[in-house]
Scaffold this motif. Sequence first.
Motif, PDB file in Angstrom:
ATOM      1  N   GLN A  33      40.319  51.944  48.984  1.00  0.00           N
ATOM      2  CA  GLN A  33      38.859  51.874  49.051  1.00  0.00           C
ATOM      3  C   GLN A  33      38.188  52.592  47.884  1.00  0.00           C
ATOM      4  N   ARG A  34      38.915  53.483  47.230  1.00  0.00           N
ATOM      5  CA  ARG A  34      38.336  54.250  46.123  1.00  0.00           C
ATOM      6  C   ARG A  34      38.565  53.579  44.770  1.00  0.00           C
ATOM      7  N   PHE A  35      39.328  52.492  44.746  1.00  0.00           N
ATOM      8  CA  PHE A  35      39.594  51.810  43.488  1.00  0.00           C
ATOM      9  C   PHE A  35      38.406  50.962  43.070  1.00  0.00           C
ATOM     10  N   HIS A  36      38.294  50.758  41.768  1.00  0.00           N
ATOM     11  CA  HIS A  36      37.295  49.850  41.216  1.00  0.00           C
ATOM     12  C   HIS A  36      37.932  48.477  41.068  1.00  0.00           C
ATOM     13  N   GLY A  37      37.326  47.477  41.665  1.00  0.00           N
ATOM     14  CA  GLY A  37      37.854  46.127  41.595  1.00  0.00           C
ATOM     15  C   GLY A  37      37.857  45.621  40.176  1.00  0.00           C
ATOM     16  N   SER A  38      38.910  44.885  39.818  1.00  0.00           N
ATOM     17  CA  SER A  38      39.003  44.368  38.454  1.00  0.00           C
ATOM     18  C   SER A  38      40.007  43.235  38.408  1.00  0.00           C
TER      19      SER A  38
END
Length: 397
Positions: A223-228
């Motif tokens: 949940q803390r990751f930045h989508g890419s």
Amino acid sequence: GLPCRDSISWLTQSARSCEVGSLESVCQQLMSLEEDSDLAGQRRKEKALLAKVLQLQAEVTQERNAKRKLQVELESERFELQTAQAKLAQQPGGGEDLLSMSMTSSIMPLLYAATPFEHLAGRGFSSALLWSSTGQPRSPQEDFAMEVRMLRKLWDEGGRKRSQVHGFTLGRIEAVHNHHQQQAFITSWRNMEEQLEHGSPCFVTSLLDRSGEKSSVLERLAQRFHGSAQGQRCRLMLSFTGCSHSEVYPICRSGFQLLNYADNGFFGKGLYSTTYAEYACRYATGELKRQPNEPNEAGEYVLVVSWVVPGKAYPISRSEDYAMPDDLRSPSKYYEARGQPARHLRNQFQAHYVCIDSTHFQCIDGIRNGVEPDYDELVCQDRMQMLPAYLFYFRRS
């Protein structure tokens, strides 16, 4: 030949108006003149002066060429930045008009997540005020709007149990940039991604998870990751590190250092950070240390906010990673007593991630059943997994 009495003035005028090639021609003419015994001293002075003029003119030409090269690099960087912003805007949820916004170089790792890895020009360590609660000298509505909103959201969600931060007030945000560190970070990230993408044997692991607790802990980390689009295997996130003012600038200049501290770390040997701003604030003030840290003259403490690539992270749980899982005060299997060498992270993993409580600061179970942890801790095994990008200055409320 030239009249001796006018030679110096003529040379001065030539240095101002002639190109290097013309001066070289004049120099050759002067050198070929037969020196009179009466004028030998004067000729030597003229030759020395002319040699100096040629040297200065060559240096000016060299500086002009270097300036032209930098201008070309700058234009290339601007083009690549615009391309990266455009690609980022096309990502899901990227509906804002990013091309009309300004962003600092600290955002570049996130832009790399939306574009192929490429070299961007830059030099040295620098810092600049990105946002201030007083609105001076700029406000988030004017410059760096998207970047500031992302960082303010990170702070606002950084309190205990993902509430608002309690006991501390954010005053200003600085963006920091170190070109050499950033390039090393990007290279390390790319290598990790390629190893995972091609199924390197050292990263092929099976995770023992009888209860499903570890999968739930990993979901919280996700949940803390930045989508890419780029870096699906090695995802990118931001985390906080609380430190003293004397530690900040060495970290920005040289990066984090992997050293053994007094307690060796509760969850293994590595670099510790957290996604909870409030938890990091308690370390920055010294509340959770043996000795309190002093604020600066403005009464501010500081957090280092870093881009982090955890890589393959091992989720710690009490049932699997504690010798006495029912004793909430007991340490994990990755803790080693003071004075002993710190224990390494689990084999074939590049990070540990753990959800903790704020009473004993040990792992808390029940995430699979909806238990909300107070804070978390992320332990990275290598300094190249963390890139200092921002400084958050705050005061006690």
